[in-house]
Design an enzyme around this catalytic site. Structure first.
Site, PDB file in Angstrom:
ATOM      1  N   ASP A   5       0.840  -1.199   0.000  1.00  0.00           N
ATOM      2  CA  ASP A   5       0.000   0.000   0.000  1.00  0.00           C
ATOM      3  C   ASP A   5       0.875   1.249   0.000  1.00  0.00           C
ATOM      4  OD1 ASP A   5      -1.921   2.072   0.580  1.00  0.00           O
ATOM      5  OD2 ASP A   5      -3.252   0.497   1.293  1.00  0.00           O
TER       6      ASP A   5
ATOM      7  N   SER B 102      -6.930   4.352  -1.641  1.00  0.00           N
ATOM      8  CA  SER B 102      -6.729   2.902  -1.677  1.00  0.00           C
ATOM      9  C   SER B 102      -7.972   2.117  -2.049  1.00  0.00           C
ATOM     10  CB  SER B 102      -6.224   2.416  -0.308  1.00  0.00           C
ATOM     11  OG  SER B 102      -4.940   2.919  -0.048  1.00  0.00           O
TER      12      SER B 102
ATOM     13  N   PHE C 297      -5.054  -9.266  15.825  1.00  0.00           N
ATOM     14  CA  PHE C 297      -3.985  -9.142  16.808  1.00  0.00           C
ATOM     15  C   PHE C 297      -3.940  -7.798  17.511  1.00  0.00           C
ATOM     16  CE2 PHE C 297      -2.771 -12.125  13.448  1.00  0.00           C
ATOM     17  CZ  PHE C 297      -2.624 -13.270  14.210  1.00  0.00           C
TER      18      PHE C 297
ATOM     19  N   GLU D 157      -1.393  -7.904   2.074  1.00  0.00           N
ATOM     20  CA  GLU D 157      -1.126  -6.464   2.020  1.00  0.00           C
ATOM     21  C   GLU D 157      -0.073  -6.042   3.033  1.00  0.00           C
ATOM     22  OE1 GLU D 157      -3.298  -2.104   2.523  1.00  0.00           O
ATOM     23  OE2 GLU D 157      -3.966  -3.804   3.728  1.00  0.00           O
TER      24      GLU D 157
ATOM     25  N   HIS E 145       2.315   8.647   4.995  1.00  0.00           N
ATOM     26  CA  HIS E 145       1.423   9.752   5.367  1.00  0.00           C
ATOM     27  C   HIS E 145       2.008  10.544   6.544  1.00  0.00           C
ATOM     28  CE1 HIS E 145      -1.957   9.236   2.724  1.00  0.00           C
ATOM     29  NE2 HIS E 145      -2.195   7.988   3.106  1.00  0.00           N
TER      30      HIS E 145
ATOM     31  N   HIS F 144      -1.180  11.016  -1.228  1.00  0.00           N
ATOM     32  CA  HIS F 144      -0.772  10.065  -2.256  1.00  0.00           C
ATOM     33  C   HIS F 144      -0.237  10.839  -3.458  1.00  0.00           C
ATOM     34  CE1 HIS F 144      -3.995   6.991  -0.693  1.00  0.00           C
ATOM     35  NE2 HIS F 144      -3.014   7.223   0.173  1.00  0.00           N
TER      36      HIS F 144
END
Length: 487
Positions: free
Chosen positions: A50, A94, A266, A308, A317, A451
């Site tokens: 990503d 995304s 998790f 991913e 970012h 982005h």
């Protein structure tokens, strides 16, 4: 020499033909049963970094193995460039970029695997006051079928592995359909077989593997989660015979050879950056990937697995380059582990396709004419350092007489207002720190570097990989994978 009459010639040919038939018929008494060829499983593993633009890949390579080294993704034999624009924006987010890979449909920013006419409508407050209420409307687009759903319809197994919340945009685009990516409670409900909001296109049994973070969207508000409907989706998954893990110890204790369906959540939100990850609490992306493969491989028809490396994007970012590069290397390690495991049963990958790409890039750049740094190690900041002259090795200075880092961003939170002369003491120890925010040209609020719209890399190996070449639109990748995998 006497001529051989035509009629005689025909007679001989007929006789020979009859003799051949008779010879064949004489074997008809053989009672050996015909051998039915076994169709090998067809496996597809789709890796998505990503935000992993070409410059991030280059910086991660230098960070990990130096300028002349290779990451695993650098060695993939088939390559292409991918256009990433969305239906309504030059620079995608995304949701539609991943959905384009998964469905072959261009859609609007923030839309998850829906038709091109779907409008992204912001969520409203739900009963708990969280902006998770569905405001999409009843006539706002239609679902676009995903590769994962096609795999399930063919009888293959399917899995999703991510370092983000499993309900985040990229993983969500593989198994759910909704007008806005922020509707993560609804997205979570889509994976619980038979429950309200379940995506029936996943078949009776649903996903076979689901690993990542985001337990808050599976837990009721009274249990510390975000679900205003009171449902405990973790309990519902367990009731559907999912082996479940909430930490690394539980994950490691699960025997994949005895597990038909596996879920692991998790963390409450995203999993940790790999630079900060505690191995005693959270498994690595490589560990999740290989265990997912072990569970899925029990299906003789094959599987579709999406993996991913999601937190590359988040670090970019933040403009914390060290975290982004470290997560990129962790993503590459997962690719390496997956190829090695796949080759154990399919040495030449004749029945396994592995595709590696990104959904979009970011504004990260490599500045100046820096001397070669080699890989980052103790005592060597590497690509995370300041620019030094490639001839003299002296620290380069900008027009204000201040050093500047090799890595910078087109926009970001760390931008000096006015002259940079106050940064005259900037050095490698500062710019290579774990939490250093590289400077941006345009100042934006913290965490909101944007982005970029540049084409991204795609690499492929194995079954059908030779079809990935040239510069292609992200929607075309869907068709190439579908054809290669027989979906």
């Amino acid at each position: 020499m006497p001529k051989f009459p035509l009629r005689a010639a025909i007679g001989v040919c007929v006789a020979l033909a009859l003799a051949a038939c008779s010879s064949s018929d004489n074997n008809s008494s053989d009672t050996t049963a015909p051998v039915t060829p076994t169709t090998p499983p067809k496996n597809v593993i789709f890796f998505l970094g990503d935000g992993m633009g070409l410059t991030t890949m280059t910086a991660a390579r230098i960070y990990s193995v130096g300028e002349d080294g290779d990451l695993t993704m650098d060695t993939l034999p088939e390559t292409a460039f991918v256009k990433t624009f969305s239906n309504d924006s030059q620079v995608t987010d995304s949701a539609p970029s991943m959905a384009a890979y998964m469905t072959g449909v261009k859609m609007n920013n923030e839309v998850i695997s829906m038709s091109s006419d779907t409008t992204a409508i912001d969520p409203v407050a739900d009963a708990a006051g969280n902006k998770l209420g569905n405001n999409c409307g009843s006539k706002n687009g239609t679902p676009a079928t995903t590769l994962l759903e096609l795999a399930k319809a063919k009888g293959l197994s399917a899995g999703v592995v991510t370092t983000t919340r499993v309900t985040h945009a990229t993983p969500a685009a593989t198994y759910s359909h909704i007008c806005h990516r922020d509707l993560e409670n609804d997205i979570a409900a889509a994976v619980v077989p038979g429950g309200a909001g379940y995506n029936s296109a996943l078949g009776a049994n649903g996903l076979d593997v689901l690993l990542g973070g985001g337990s808050q969207f599976f837990s009721p508000v009274k249990g510390g989660g975000k679900r205003a409907d009171g449902r405990d989706l973790i309990a519902e998954l367990k009731a559907k015979n999912y082996a479940f893990a909430s930490n690394a110890a539980e994950f490691n204790a699960i025997d994949a050879s005895k597990t038909e369906r596996l879920a692991g959540l998790f963390t409450s939100s995203h999993m940790s950056y790999d630079l900060d990850r505690d191995p005693a609490k959270e498994p690595s992306l490589a560990e999740m990937t290989t265990k997912a493969m072990d569970v899925l491989a029990k299906n003789s028809k094959g599987y579709f697995l999406m993996v991913e490396g999601g937190r590359i994007d988040h670090a970019l970012h933040e403009t914390t380059a060290k975290k982004a590069l470290h997560d990129t290397v962790a993503f590459d390690n997962a690719i390496k582990a997956a190829i090695a495991k796949a080759k154990q049963t399919d040495p030449e990958l004749k029945n396994t396709l592995i595709v590696v790409t990104a959904d979009h890039d970011h504004t990260l750049v490599l500045n100046g004419y820096a001397k070669r740094t080699g890989k980052t190690a103790a005592g060597n900041a590497g690509v995370l350092g300041v620019v030094k002259n490639y001839v003299t090795g002296a620290v380069e200075k900008d027009a204000d007489g201040a050093p500047y880092s090799i890595i910078g961003f087109g926009n970001g939170e760390n931008r000096t207002q006015g002259s940079r002369s106050a940064l005259s003491s900037l050095d490698d120890s500062v710019t290579s720190a774990n939490t250093y925010h590289q400077e941006g040209v345009i100042r934006v609020t913290a965490g909101n570097e944007t982005h970029g719209g540049t084409d991204v890399f795609l690499g492929a190996i194995g079954m059908g990989s030779e079809t990935f070449l040239g510069t292609i639109d992200n929607t075309k990748v869907f068709g190439l994978i579908k054809a290669a995998g027989g979906l």
